[in-house]
Design a protein around this motif. Structure first.
Motif, PDB file in Angstrom:
ATOM      1  N   GLU A 110      35.515 -37.285  45.315  1.00 53.75           N
ATOM      2  CA  GLU A 110      36.697 -37.622  46.107  1.00 53.75           C
ATOM      3  C   GLU A 110      36.610 -39.077  46.590  1.00 53.75           C
ATOM      4  O   GLU A 110      37.578 -39.828  46.528  1.00 53.75           O
ATOM      5  CB  GLU A 110      36.787 -36.677  47.297  1.00 53.75           C
ATOM      6  N   LYS A 111      35.408 -39.455  47.017  1.00 52.55           N
ATOM      7  CA  LYS A 111      35.190 -40.820  47.499  1.00 52.55           C
ATOM      8  C   LYS A 111      35.356 -41.828  46.355  1.00 52.55           C
ATOM      9  O   LYS A 111      35.925 -42.903  46.527  1.00 52.55           O
ATOM     10  CB  LYS A 111      33.770 -40.906  48.088  1.00 52.55           C
ATOM     11  N   LEU A 112      34.857 -41.449  45.196  1.00 54.82           N
ATOM     12  CA  LEU A 112      34.959 -42.312  44.028  1.00 54.82           C
ATOM     13  C   LEU A 112      36.433 -42.527  43.641  1.00 54.82           C
ATOM     14  O   LEU A 112      36.863 -43.654  43.376  1.00 54.82           O
ATOM     15  CB  LEU A 112      34.177 -41.681  42.861  1.00 54.82           C
ATOM     16  N   VAL A 113      37.201 -41.447  43.635  1.00 57.00           N
ATOM     17  CA  VAL A 113      38.624 -41.531  43.291  1.00 57.00           C
ATOM     18  C   VAL A 113      39.348 -42.415  44.306  1.00 57.00           C
ATOM     19  O   VAL A 113      40.154 -43.274  43.949  1.00 57.00           O
ATOM     20  CB  VAL A 113      39.265 -40.120  43.227  1.00 57.00           C
ATOM     21  N   HIS A 114      39.011 -42.222  45.567  1.00 55.35           N
ATOM     22  CA  HIS A 114      39.640 -43.012  46.614  1.00 55.35           C
ATOM     23  C   HIS A 114      39.311 -44.492  46.467  1.00 55.35           C
ATOM     24  O   HIS A 114      40.194 -45.353  46.535  1.00 55.35           O
ATOM     25  CB  HIS A 114      39.198 -42.496  47.988  1.00 55.35           C
ATOM     26  N   ALA A 115      38.037 -44.798  46.226  1.00 52.95           N
ATOM     27  CA  ALA A 115      37.626 -46.200  46.067  1.00 52.95           C
ATOM     28  C   ALA A 115      38.362 -46.835  44.891  1.00 52.95           C
ATOM     29  O   ALA A 115      38.800 -47.986  44.955  1.00 52.95           O
ATOM     30  CB  ALA A 115      36.115 -46.277  45.851  1.00 52.95           C
ATOM     31  N   GLN A 116      38.528 -46.056  43.838  1.00 51.29           N
ATOM     32  CA  GLN A 116      39.222 -46.581  42.663  1.00 51.29           C
ATOM     33  C   GLN A 116      40.700 -46.828  42.959  1.00 51.29           C
ATOM     34  O   GLN A 116      41.297 -47.801  42.497  1.00 51.29           O
ATOM     35  CB  GLN A 116      39.056 -45.603  41.486  1.00 51.29           C
ATOM     36  N   ARG A 117      41.300 -45.923  43.748  1.00 53.04           N
ATOM     37  CA  ARG A 117      42.727 -46.102  44.098  1.00 53.04           C
ATOM     38  C   ARG A 117      42.930 -47.402  44.866  1.00 53.04           C
ATOM     39  O   ARG A 117      43.879 -48.143  44.614  1.00 53.04           O
ATOM     40  CB  ARG A 117      43.230 -44.916  44.936  1.00 53.04           C
ATOM     41  N   VAL A 118      42.034 -47.659  45.820  1.00 53.21           N
ATOM     42  CA  VAL A 118      42.146 -48.888  46.616  1.00 53.21           C
ATOM     43  C   VAL A 118      41.971 -50.112  45.712  1.00 53.21           C
ATOM     44  O   VAL A 118      42.743 -51.069  45.769  1.00 53.21           O
ATOM     45  CB  VAL A 118      41.097 -48.894  47.752  1.00 53.21           C
ATOM     46  N   GLN A 119      40.971 -50.040  44.847  1.00 52.79           N
ATOM     47  CA  GLN A 119      40.680 -51.165  43.957  1.00 52.79           C
ATOM     48  C   GLN A 119      41.865 -51.443  43.023  1.00 52.79           C
ATOM     49  O   GLN A 119      42.285 -52.584  42.855  1.00 52.79           O
ATOM     50  CB  GLN A 119      39.427 -50.808  43.136  1.00 52.79           C
ATOM     51  N   THR A 120      42.422 -50.386  42.452  1.00 55.25           N
ATOM     52  CA  THR A 120      43.528 -50.561  41.514  1.00 55.25           C
ATOM     53  C   THR A 120      44.767 -51.060  42.244  1.00 55.25           C
ATOM     54  O   THR A 120      45.513 -51.903  41.727  1.00 55.25           O
ATOM     55  CB  THR A 120      43.814 -49.223  40.781  1.00 55.25           C
ATOM     56  N   MET A 121      44.977 -50.555  43.461  1.00 62.64           N
ATOM     57  CA  MET A 121      46.135 -51.013  44.246  1.00 62.64           C
ATOM     58  C   MET A 121      46.011 -52.504  44.550  1.00 62.64           C
ATOM     59  O   MET A 121      46.987 -53.245  44.490  1.00 62.64           O
ATOM     60  CB  MET A 121      46.194 -50.203  45.543  1.00 62.64           C
ATOM     61  N   ILE A 152      50.531 -54.528  34.957  1.00 62.41           N
ATOM     62  CA  ILE A 152      51.128 -53.912  36.149  1.00 62.41           C
ATOM     63  C   ILE A 152      51.458 -52.441  35.879  1.00 62.41           C
ATOM     64  O   ILE A 152      51.127 -51.554  36.675  1.00 62.41           O
ATOM     65  CB  ILE A 152      52.376 -54.705  36.581  1.00 62.41           C
ATOM     66  N   PHE A 153      52.071 -52.186  34.735  1.00 58.99           N
ATOM     67  CA  PHE A 153      52.415 -50.789  34.413  1.00 58.99           C
ATOM     68  C   PHE A 153      51.147 -49.949  34.186  1.00 58.99           C
ATOM     69  O   PHE A 153      51.118 -48.773  34.528  1.00 58.99           O
ATOM     70  CB  PHE A 153      53.354 -50.726  33.199  1.00 58.99           C
ATOM     71  N   ASN A 154      50.108 -50.560  33.614  1.00 64.08           N
ATOM     72  CA  ASN A 154      48.844 -49.827  33.438  1.00 64.08           C
ATOM     73  C   ASN A 154      48.233 -49.471  34.785  1.00 64.08           C
ATOM     74  O   ASN A 154      47.710 -48.374  34.971  1.00 64.08           O
ATOM     75  CB  ASN A 154      47.850 -50.658  32.615  1.00 64.08           C
ATOM     76  N   CYS A 155      48.287 -50.423  35.729  1.00 66.59           N
ATOM     77  CA  CYS A 155      47.777 -50.137  37.079  1.00 66.59           C
ATOM     78  C   CYS A 155      48.564 -48.988  37.702  1.00 66.59           C
ATOM     79  O   CYS A 155      47.990 -48.086  38.316  1.00 66.59           O
ATOM     80  CB  CYS A 155      47.937 -51.360  37.986  1.00 66.59           C
ATOM     81  N   GLU A 156      49.873 -49.037  37.552  1.00 70.53           N
ATOM     82  CA  GLU A 156      50.711 -47.983  38.131  1.00 70.53           C
ATOM     83  C   GLU A 156      50.349 -46.629  37.516  1.00 70.53           C
ATOM     84  O   GLU A 156      50.211 -45.632  38.227  1.00 70.53           O
ATOM     85  CB  GLU A 156      52.194 -48.283  37.894  1.00 70.53           C
ATOM     86  N   ALA A 157      50.186 -46.628  36.183  1.00 70.49           N
ATOM     87  CA  ALA A 157      49.850 -45.368  35.502  1.00 70.49           C
ATOM     88  C   ALA A 157      48.497 -44.856  36.007  1.00 70.49           C
ATOM     89  O   ALA A 157      48.336 -43.656  36.263  1.00 70.49           O
ATOM     90  CB  ALA A 157      49.810 -45.592  33.995  1.00 70.49           C
ATOM     91  N   GLU A 158      47.536 -45.776  36.185  1.00 71.51           N
ATOM     92  CA  GLU A 158      46.221 -45.353  36.653  1.00 71.51           C
ATOM     93  C   GLU A 158      46.309 -44.770  38.067  1.00 71.51           C
ATOM     94  O   GLU A 158      45.678 -43.756  38.380  1.00 71.51           O
ATOM     95  CB  GLU A 158      45.256 -46.540  36.631  1.00 71.51           C
ATOM     96  N   LEU A 159      47.127 -45.399  38.925  1.00 65.98           N
ATOM     97  CA  LEU A 159      47.284 -44.896  40.293  1.00 65.98           C
ATOM     98  C   LEU A 159      47.914 -43.503  40.299  1.00 65.98           C
ATOM     99  O   LEU A 159      47.521 -42.635  41.073  1.00 65.98           O
ATOM    100  CB  LEU A 159      48.142 -45.865  41.117  1.00 65.98           C
ATOM    101  N   ARG A 160      48.894 -43.319  39.425  1.00 67.81           N
ATOM    102  CA  ARG A 160      49.540 -41.991  39.353  1.00 67.81           C
ATOM    103  C   ARG A 160      48.542 -40.953  38.848  1.00 67.81           C
ATOM    104  O   ARG A 160      48.496 -39.816  39.324  1.00 67.81           O
ATOM    105  CB  ARG A 160      50.759 -42.052  38.429  1.00 67.81           C
ATOM    106  N   TRP A 161      47.729 -41.350  37.888  1.00 67.93           N
ATOM    107  CA  TRP A 161      46.710 -40.436  37.354  1.00 67.93           C
ATOM    108  C   TRP A 161      45.694 -40.088  38.444  1.00 67.93           C
ATOM    109  O   TRP A 161      45.344 -38.925  38.630  1.00 67.93           O
ATOM    110  CB  TRP A 161      46.036 -41.111  36.147  1.00 67.93           C
ATOM    111  N   LEU A 162      45.247 -41.109  39.197  1.00 65.56           N
ATOM    112  CA  LEU A 162      44.256 -40.867  40.252  1.00 65.56           C
ATOM    113  C   LEU A 162      44.821 -39.949  41.336  1.00 65.56           C
ATOM    114  O   LEU A 162      44.127 -39.059  41.833  1.00 65.56           O
ATOM    115  CB  LEU A 162      43.795 -42.198  40.861  1.00 65.56           C
ATOM    116  N   GLU A 163      46.091 -40.155  41.672  1.00 67.23           N
ATOM    117  CA  GLU A 163      46.733 -39.302  42.681  1.00 67.23           C
ATOM    118  C   GLU A 163      46.787 -37.859  42.165  1.00 67.23           C
ATOM    119  O   GLU A 163      46.512 -36.911  42.885  1.00 67.23           O
ATOM    120  CB  GLU A 163      48.144 -39.835  42.950  1.00 67.23           C
ATOM    121  N   HIS A 164      47.123 -37.746  40.882  1.00 65.91           N
ATOM    122  CA  HIS A 164      47.231 -36.421  40.266  1.00 65.91           C
ATOM    123  C   HIS A 164      45.875 -35.717  40.263  1.00 65.91           C
ATOM    124  O   HIS A 164      45.774 -34.546  40.634  1.00 65.91           O
ATOM    125  CB  HIS A 164      47.759 -36.580  38.837  1.00 65.91           C
TER     126      HIS A 164
END
Lengths: 196, 237
Positions: A110-121, A152-164
């Protein structure tokens, strides 16, 4: 990424020597693709061998200039007008890291996913801030803008995937589903132990 | 140092009582300066829209303070609050909220005219706002004669027409395609850069990335801040 096809595509516009090809490809892809000069020359040799480019003599500096043959031009046109196969990218580092992390005891996924979300954002913010400063009406910026939009679209896709997957992980945990986290028994096949 | 134009101080908002009590906000604090755009992101029900309606004086916090320019909203009388809202705060919603029977310029001039400004002066200010959104030529059209993206630009022009200094947007591009969304957020950002303070509520990461700071809200609390005060090199961009 096809160095071969990109060289052919540039050569359909006229004669170029190796270093010039490298610069042309770099500037036409918004500076996002830098090819080793050695790779350019070795690709040119193979293209010449296959009859897709031919030498057009040397310039004053002794650099060999190349041009596309008729066959080479046809191949370039085919490449430029056809879709590429969807790349599975199954070994995407992040996906592999997360897949491994859920099977290794003590990993806070969970922490790893969160850290990645912040980094990608943050990456998305930086890309957007840079795009904000670009003059939209300057044709010289167009290649860079196209590549920036892809990122930009790749980042968005990654964020949506991480949220999912955050949701998927939470649901799995709620149902008590845990991937097998122990090492499996070594297979009997394989190289026999050395005996002296 | 830019001036703080909007400030929320430890805002709590509770709906219902007893068993039905819902804590929409649990102590949210926020400062937005002139020329700054802050994005609020969070899941549905996290409290992000409540935060925006409280920031705009459309709802009153249960506890805590909301300051717009130098006024504390909870202490204002209803008529004072209505005037402050009309003169200082602009809203942009997902569904545009334009009046269909008025032309574009009449829609944009309406808040100024309601505020007692002479029609000619209000229309002049409205036209300036439309021109800054690059849609001056649409002034005499009706909302149903223009595209969704153009309608949203009209709504943005209306939100900052006149002396308004705080712009609050709730999913402003939610009903638009990607290309139109970018044109709209670019226009909105341009207005913010001119010295307005903006708050943008969205679940769209691409849109939030246009903000200077991104605040993540969860269960009525701001749990994280992501800022772009970093160099592109740090991320190899």
């Amino acid at each position: 990424m096809s160095v071969r096809a990109s060289i052919l595509a540039v050569l359909t516009m006229g004669e170029c020597h190796g270093y010039q090809l490298r610069q042309e490809i770099e500037s036409r892809t918004g500076g996002s693709w830098q090819i080793n000069i050695g790779q350019i020359y070795s690709t040119l040799e193979r293209l010449e061998r296959d009859g897709l480019v031919e030498s057009a003599g040397s310039n004053e500096q002794g650099q060999t200039r190349y041009r596309a043959t008729a066959t080479g031009s046809v191949e370039a046109q085919l490449w430029l007008t056809s879709a590429i196969e969807a790349s599975p990218e199954a070994r995407n580092e992040l996906a592999m890291k997360l897949a491994l992390a859920v099977t290794i005891p003590g990993c806070d996924v969970e922490k790893l996913v969160h850290a990645q979300r912040v980094q990608t954002m943050r990456t998305l913010q930086v890309l957007t801030a840079t795009k904000r400063d670009v003059d939209q009406n300057d044709p010289a910026e167009l290649p860079w803008l196209l590549v920036a939009d892809l990122n930009i679209f790749n980042c968005e896709a990654e964020l949506r995937w991480l949220e999912h997957i955050e949701g998927t992980l939470a649901r799995s945990a709620a149902r008590g589903l845990n991937p097998n986290q122990t090492l499996s028994q070594p297979a009997k096949r394989g190289r026999p132990t050395k005996t002296n | 140092m830019s001036k703080v134009l909007l400030e929320l101080i430890d805002v709590q908002k509770t709906y219902g009582t007893g068993e039905n009590e819902v804590h929409a906000l649990r102590g949210a604090s926020l400062q937005v300066k002139a020329g700054e755009l802050v994005a609020i992101m969070g899941a549905s029900g996290s409290g992000k829209s409540t935060l925006l309606t409280i920031a705009g004086g459309l709802e009153v916090p249960t506890t805590g303070d909301v300051r717009v320019l130098d006024s504390s909203l909870p202490t204002l009388k209803p008529t004072q609050l209505a005037t402050l809202r009309r003169q200082t705060i602009g809203y942009v919603f997902q569904d545009f909220n334009l009046i269909p029977s008025l032309t574009v310029i009449e829609n944009v001039a309406l808040p100024l005219e309601l505020d007692g400004m002479k029609v000619r002066k209000a229309r002049k200010a409205a036209l300036d706002a439309l021109v800054s959104m690059e849609i001056g030529e649409l002034a005499n059209r009706f909302p149903d004669e223009i595209s969704g993206g153009q309608r949203q630009r009209v709504a943005i022009a209306r939100s900052f027409v006149g002396p308004r200094q705080v712009l609050l947007a709730d999913e402003p591009t939610g009903a638009l395609d990607s290309k139109t969304s970018e044109a709209v957020i670019r226009a909105l950002r341009k207005r913010i850069d001119a010295g307005i303070a903006g708050v943008l509520v969205t679940h769209d990461a691409k849109l939030a990335a246009w903000a200077d700071r991104i605040l993540v809200i969860r269960d009525g609390q701001i749990v994280e801040e992501i800022s772009n005060n970093i160099t592109p090199e740090q991320f190899g961009a």
